[in-house]
Enzyme design. Structure first.
Site, PDB file in Angstrom:
ATOM      1  N   HIS A 217      -5.188  -0.334  -6.552  1.00  0.00           N
ATOM      2  CA  HIS A 217      -6.797  -0.576  -6.736  1.00  0.00           C
ATOM      3  C   HIS A 217      -6.579  -2.269  -6.926  1.00  0.00           C
ATOM      4  CE1 HIS A 217      -8.224   3.714  -8.049  1.00  0.00           C
ATOM      5  NE2 HIS A 217      -8.340   3.461  -6.895  1.00  0.00           N
TER       6      HIS A 217
ATOM      7  N   THR B  89      -7.134  12.016  -3.875  1.00  0.00           N
ATOM      8  CA  THR B  89      -6.418  11.403  -5.185  1.00  0.00           C
ATOM      9  C   THR B  89      -7.183  10.192  -5.418  1.00  0.00           C
ATOM     10  OG1 THR B  89      -5.043  10.005  -3.688  1.00  0.00           O
ATOM     11  CG2 THR B  89      -4.196  11.866  -4.544  1.00  0.00           C
ATOM     12  N   ILE B  90      -7.203   9.889  -6.807  1.00  0.00           N
ATOM     13  CA  ILE B  90      -7.561   8.474  -7.192  1.00  0.00           C
ATOM     14  C   ILE B  90      -6.143   7.931  -6.774  1.00  0.00           C
ATOM     15  CG2 ILE B  90      -7.156   9.097  -9.789  1.00  0.00           C
ATOM     16  CD1 ILE B  90      -9.175   6.922 -10.421  1.00  0.00           C
ATOM     17  N   SER B  91      -6.359   6.646  -6.215  1.00  0.00           N
ATOM     18  CA  SER B  91      -5.239   5.874  -5.873  1.00  0.00           C
ATOM     19  C   SER B  91      -4.722   5.160  -7.245  1.00  0.00           C
ATOM     20  CB  SER B  91      -5.557   4.895  -5.013  1.00  0.00           C
ATOM     21  OG  SER B  91      -6.161   5.308  -3.900  1.00  0.00           O
TER      22      SER B  91
END
Ligand code: SAH
Length: 288
Positions: free
Chosen positions: A126, A119-121
């Site tokens: 971030h 996943t992209i966090s």
């Protein structure tokens, strides 16, 4: 606060466990509010518990609610909710449009699948990572991004460490490495062309020796077997690592690990989190 000293001849490890509660989101926010207002100040003012709890609950409701219609709006909301606190973090997140890295729901404050079991966090995670590493992300700093995935944070790190800095991303899924380089090239091709950002295929648990030591190490996947020794070795004196530690099915804690100038290692457990596991590539996703 739980403190445990684990000493050997060279290092002293301090484990600090703050404000554990049953509710993982509450814990995140209790810590965040304590950080914002200063734990010491809160104690000195003897603020009623109910007020602290109310502040905490208010923040719980906001941590996942920084959604925007655009990248600027998303970043403004993270700032309004006090998750972004430094101008440098705000600037980096405005320069790196999440829309170029997330395949869908680009400006929703939630993680998104990027395929291959990755996943992209979430944007607030971030932002927390950039804030926690802020002191190490000064001009000329060297950064290791383990499990660099979409490449989003590698690009943000590069914006913060500037032209004299360097970011190494290590990702074990080759297709994600290719995609992350393409993502960065969409808006900042000079980062790749100049070598200021280098993303390689590899097992991030081993770090990346040739460019060590690093002022900042970010690990974007949860270490089930504990913090890899190699990563601690590759941290520069004065450096900081942010790493989720724990089981993929159980509770994971985001840890901050500082290597002091004299080589001492100081560990703090900051908040409960949920990340994909730092694992062997074959056990992450078998269909690729
Ligand atoms: N910061 C990234 C997080 C991606 S998810 C982002 O926001 O885009 C975590 C990543 O860690 C995944 O891409 C996964 O493939 C990678 N990963 C898991 N175990 C790994 C390992 N042992 N070595 C390198 N990468 C790993």
């Amino acid at each position: 606060m739980l403190k445990a000293n684990i000493s050997n001849s060279k290092t002293c490890v301090v484990l600090e466990n703050k404000g554990k509660t049953d509710n993982r989101e509450t814990q995140v926010e209790v810590i965040n509010s304590a950080k914002s207002f200063g734990i010491v100040v809160l104690k000195q003012l003897i603020v009623p518990v109910s007020l602290v709890v109310n502040i905490a609950l208010l923040r719980v409701s906001m941590a996942w609610r920084s959604h925007g219609q655009t990248n600027d709006e998303l970043v403004d909301n993270l700032k309004a909710h006090n998750i972004i606190q430094h101008d440098e973090v705000e600037k980096a997140m405005k320069l790196v449009d999440r829309g170029l890295y997330a395949p869908h729901n680009q400006y929703m404050d939630a993680p998104q699948s990027i395929g291959y079991g990755a996943t992209i966090s979430a944007p607030h995670m971030h932002a927390y990572a950039l804030e926690l590493l802020h002191e190490q992300l000064k001009s000329g700093g060297k950064v290791l991004d383990v499990g660099s995935g979409s490449g989003y944070l590698s690009a943000c790190f590069a914006m913060m460490v500037g032209e004299k800095g360097k970011v190494i991303g290590i990702e074990h899924v080759p297709n994600l490495v290719t995609q992350s380089i393409k993502n960065i090239e969409k808006h900042a091709p000079e980062l790749i062309a100049s070598g200021r950002v280098k993303i390689s295929v590899g097992d991030g648990r081993k770090g990346y020796e040739p460019e060590a030591p690093y002022n900042a190490i970010h690990v974007g996947a949860a270490a089930e077997q504990g913090v890899p020794d190699e990563l601690i070795k590759q941290l520069a004196p004065g450096g900081r690592m942010v790493i989720p530690v724990g089981n993929k099915l159980g509770m994971q804690a985001l840890e901050q690990i500082d290597k002091l100038l004299d080589g001492q290692i100081v560990r703090q457990s900051l908040m409960d989190v949920m990340y994909v596991p730092l694992t062997d590539k074959d056990s992450q996703y078998t269909k690729w």
